[in-house]
Write a protein that holds these residues in place. Structure first.
Motif, PDB file in Angstrom:
ATOM      1  N   ALA A 296       0.802  -1.221   0.000  1.00 44.50           N
ATOM      2  CA  ALA A 296       0.000   0.000   0.000  1.00 44.50           C
ATOM      3  C   ALA A 296       0.841   1.279   0.000  1.00 44.50           C
ATOM      4  N   PRO A 297       1.874   1.395   0.842  1.00 43.57           N
ATOM      5  CA  PRO A 297       2.654   2.650   0.842  1.00 43.57           C
ATOM      6  C   PRO A 297       3.255   2.981  -0.517  1.00 43.57           C
ATOM      7  N   GLU A 298       3.860   1.993  -1.191  1.00 43.09           N
ATOM      8  CA  GLU A 298       4.441   2.236  -2.508  1.00 43.09           C
ATOM      9  C   GLU A 298       3.364   2.547  -3.534  1.00 43.09           C
ATOM     10  N   ALA A 299       2.225   1.879  -3.405  1.00 42.21           N
ATOM     11  CA  ALA A 299       1.115   2.126  -4.341  1.00 42.21           C
ATOM     12  C   ALA A 299       0.630   3.566  -4.229  1.00 42.21           C
ATOM     13  N   LEU A 300       0.440   4.050  -2.991  1.00 42.32           N
ATOM     14  CA  LEU A 300      -0.008   5.430  -2.799  1.00 42.32           C
ATOM     15  C   LEU A 300       1.021   6.424  -3.320  1.00 42.32           C
ATOM     16  N   PHE A 301       2.303   6.131  -3.082  1.00 43.60           N
ATOM     17  CA  PHE A 301       3.365   7.025  -3.551  1.00 43.60           C
ATOM     18  C   PHE A 301       3.327   7.152  -5.075  1.00 43.60           C
ATOM     19  N   ARG A 302       3.197   6.021  -5.786  1.00 42.97           N
ATOM     20  CA  ARG A 302       3.183   6.047  -7.244  1.00 42.97           C
ATOM     21  C   ARG A 302       1.895   6.671  -7.788  1.00 42.97           C
ATOM     22  N   LEU A 303       0.777   6.464  -7.104  1.00 40.61           N
ATOM     23  CA  LEU A 303      -0.476   7.081  -7.546  1.00 40.61           C
ATOM     24  C   LEU A 303      -0.421   8.596  -7.412  1.00 40.61           C
ATOM     25  N   GLU A 304       0.205   9.085  -6.363  1.00 36.42           N
ATOM     26  CA  GLU A 304       0.373  10.530  -6.210  1.00 36.42           C
ATOM     27  C   GLU A 304       1.238  11.088  -7.348  1.00 36.42           C
ATOM     28  N   GLN A 305       2.296  10.330  -7.697  1.00 37.08           N
ATOM     29  CA  GLN A 305       3.134  10.753  -8.821  1.00 37.08           C
ATOM     30  C   GLN A 305       2.330  10.783 -10.121  1.00 37.08           C
ATOM     31  N   ALA A 306       1.518   9.751 -10.307  1.00 34.50           N
ATOM     32  CA  ALA A 306       0.715   9.690 -11.535  1.00 34.50           C
ATOM     33  C   ALA A 306      -0.280  10.837 -11.592  1.00 34.50           C
ATOM     34  N   ALA A 307      -0.899  11.187 -10.451  1.00 38.94           N
ATOM     35  CA  ALA A 307      -1.875  12.272 -10.428  1.00 38.94           C
ATOM     36  C   ALA A 307      -1.211  13.614 -10.760  1.00 38.94           C
ATOM     37  N   LYS A 308       0.013  13.821 -10.264  1.00 37.68           N
ATOM     38  CA  LYS A 308       0.725  15.070 -10.549  1.00 37.68           C
ATOM     39  C   LYS A 308       1.180  15.129 -12.009  1.00 37.68           C
ATOM     40  N   ALA A 309       1.612  13.975 -12.544  1.00 37.25           N
ATOM     41  CA  ALA A 309       2.133  13.959 -13.919  1.00 37.25           C
ATOM     42  C   ALA A 309       1.031  13.934 -14.963  1.00 37.25           C
ATOM     43  N   ALA A 310      -0.173  13.577 -14.560  1.00 38.27           N
ATOM     44  CA  ALA A 310      -1.270  13.442 -15.524  1.00 38.27           C
ATOM     45  C   ALA A 310      -1.593  14.788 -16.161  1.00 38.27           C
ATOM     46  N   THR A 311      -1.847  14.763 -17.450  1.00 39.70           N
ATOM     47  CA  THR A 311      -2.190  15.984 -18.186  1.00 39.70           C
ATOM     48  C   THR A 311      -3.666  16.041 -18.543  1.00 39.70           C
TER      49      THR A 311
ATOM     50  N   GLU B 109      -7.000  10.874 -16.723  1.00 39.28           N
ATOM     51  CA  GLU B 109      -5.869  10.241 -16.041  1.00 39.28           C
ATOM     52  C   GLU B 109      -5.864  10.604 -14.558  1.00 39.28           C
ATOM     53  N   LYS B 110      -6.131  11.864 -14.241  1.00 43.09           N
ATOM     54  CA  LYS B 110      -6.181  12.297 -12.838  1.00 43.09           C
ATOM     55  C   LYS B 110      -7.303  11.578 -12.096  1.00 43.09           C
ATOM     56  N   HIS B 111      -8.440  11.452 -12.760  1.00 37.26           N
ATOM     57  CA  HIS B 111      -9.575  10.782 -12.142  1.00 37.26           C
ATOM     58  C   HIS B 111      -9.221   9.355 -11.752  1.00 37.26           C
ATOM     59  N   LYS B 112      -8.600   8.619 -12.656  1.00 37.46           N
ATOM     60  CA  LYS B 112      -8.228   7.237 -12.375  1.00 37.46           C
ATOM     61  C   LYS B 112      -7.229   7.153 -11.218  1.00 37.46           C
ATOM     62  N   ALA B 113      -6.258   8.038 -11.193  1.00 31.64           N
ATOM     63  CA  ALA B 113      -5.241   8.018 -10.142  1.00 31.64           C
ATOM     64  C   ALA B 113      -5.874   8.274  -8.774  1.00 31.64           C
ATOM     65  N   PHE B 114      -6.726   9.302  -8.691  1.00 31.30           N
ATOM     66  CA  PHE B 114      -7.359   9.621  -7.405  1.00 31.30           C
ATOM     67  C   PHE B 114      -8.360   8.538  -6.987  1.00 31.30           C
ATOM     68  N   HIS B 115      -9.074   7.962  -7.946  1.00 28.82           N
ATOM     69  CA  HIS B 115     -10.028   6.903  -7.622  1.00 28.82           C
ATOM     70  C   HIS B 115      -9.313   5.706  -7.003  1.00 28.82           C
ATOM     71  N   ASN B 116      -8.228   5.259  -7.645  1.00 32.91           N
ATOM     72  CA  ASN B 116      -7.481   4.123  -7.104  1.00 32.91           C
ATOM     73  C   ASN B 116      -6.823   4.474  -5.772  1.00 32.91           C
ATOM     74  N   MET B 117      -6.426   5.714  -5.617  1.00 30.38           N
ATOM     75  CA  MET B 117      -5.871   6.151  -4.344  1.00 30.38           C
ATOM     76  C   MET B 117      -6.909   6.002  -3.229  1.00 30.38           C
ATOM     77  N   GLY B 118      -8.140   6.384  -3.526  1.00 28.13           N
ATOM     78  CA  GLY B 118      -9.219   6.220  -2.552  1.00 28.13           C
ATOM     79  C   GLY B 118      -9.452   4.761  -2.206  1.00 28.13           C
ATOM     80  N   ASN B 119      -9.364   3.884  -3.212  1.00 27.57           N
ATOM     81  CA  ASN B 119      -9.552   2.450  -2.955  1.00 27.57           C
ATOM     82  C   ASN B 119      -8.471   1.899  -2.013  1.00 27.57           C
ATOM     83  N   VAL B 120      -7.221   2.294  -2.261  1.00 20.81           N
ATOM     84  CA  VAL B 120      -6.123   1.821  -1.404  1.00 20.81           C
ATOM     85  C   VAL B 120      -6.309   2.319   0.028  1.00 20.81           C
ATOM     86  N   LEU B 121      -6.707   3.567   0.175  1.00 20.20           N
ATOM     87  CA  LEU B 121      -6.922   4.130   1.514  1.00 20.20           C
ATOM     88  C   LEU B 121      -8.062   3.423   2.229  1.00 20.20           C
ATOM     89  N   MET B 122      -9.127   3.100   1.514  1.00 18.01           N
ATOM     90  CA  MET B 122     -10.240   2.378   2.126  1.00 18.01           C
ATOM     91  C   MET B 122      -9.816   0.980   2.563  1.00 18.01           C
TER      92      MET B 122
END
Length: 277
Positions: A81-96, A100-113
């Protein structure tokens, strides 16, 4: 004329350099996508090899959202989970794009839940909906996360109340123990004082007389014990003193009679006497 030629050369060089840079970037993106593709093919069979391919993609093109996002999903499947959240945050910042941002934040919410961080999951799903307001799955997950966050808050408040009650109970018990200890100290002081008073009473008699007076009284008591008490006369009997007085009177009377008899003898007459007792 020379100046015009110079400007044309500079413009041509700039256009050529820009085109060359775009080609290099396109090649880097193509190689990054190839690495991502290889990673996707390996993820089901060998996580380690798949992770290496995703990392190659990120190294080839740091702004590769696909490489970062797919590596995050690989960590999710692997339970990191920690590495997954770290990479999802990177993906959300890099998304144009918003998708892409929606998918990154959605999966981030799933990991947190999954890790029972409901309050943080609420914020992640909100960010996902900001980029795609019509996604029903994200909206549903948000409602679940809100209910979970509220339940956790109530539980935290209850735990705080229980902790406060426990602390208050510990405080009350401590105060009770201190009071008992104080009462024990006071009782001990009273006992010590009573022992001191008892010792002082031992030095004095019941009337509070000093030791010397007790010695004198003790001596008088011994003298009284040495002298036998005179027996008290019973009713109808003479006391010893009365008997003594009567004997003395009889002796005196007898002496008088004897003297009288002696005188009569001298005259030659005998006189008979009666005892008066």
């Amino acid at each position: 004329m020379k100046q015009i030629i110079t400007l044309l050369i500079i413009c041509f060089s700039s256009i050529s350099f820009s085109q060359e840079k775009d080609k290099v970037q396109e090649l880097a993106i193509k190689r990054a996508n190839d690495y991502v593709y290889e990673g996707n093919n390996l993820i089901e069979e060998d996580f380690v090899l798949a992770e290496m391919e995703y990392r190659k993609a990120i190294s080839e093109e740091s702004s590769s959202v696909a490489g970062t996002y797919n590596l995050a999903n690989a960590y999710i499947k692997n339970g990191n989970a920690p590495e997954a959240l770290f990479r999802l945050e990177q993906a959300a910042k890099a998304a144009t794009s918003k998708n892409e941002k929606h998918k990154a934040f959605h999966n981030m919410g799933n990991v947190l839940m999954q890790n029972e961080k409901c309050k943080e999951a609420v914020e992640a799903y909100k960010n996902a909906l900001r980029n795609n307001p019509i996604d029903d799955e994200t909206r549903y997950n948000l409602s679940v996360a809100k209910a979970c966050a509220e339940e956790q808050k109530q539980q935290e408040d209850q735990n705080k109340d229980d902790q406060n009650d426990e602390n208050q109970e510990d405080k009350d018990n401590k105060e009770d123990q201190e009071n008992k200890d104080q009462e024990g100290d006071n009782e001990e002081d009273q006992n010590d004082q009573g022992e001191d008073e008892q010792k002082e009473d031992d030095k004095n008699d019941d009337d509070g007389k000093p030791e010397d007076d007790k010695k004198d009284e003790g001596k008088e008591g011994e003298d009284k014990k040495e002298k036998p008490q005179q027996p008290k006369p019973q009713p109808g009997q003479l006391s010893p003193q009365q008997i003594k007085n009567l004997l003395e009177a009889m002796n005196n009377q007898e002496q008088k009679v004897q003297e009288k008899m002696n005188a009569e003898k001298q005259k030659g007459v005998i006189i008979k006497t009666d005892k008066d007792w």
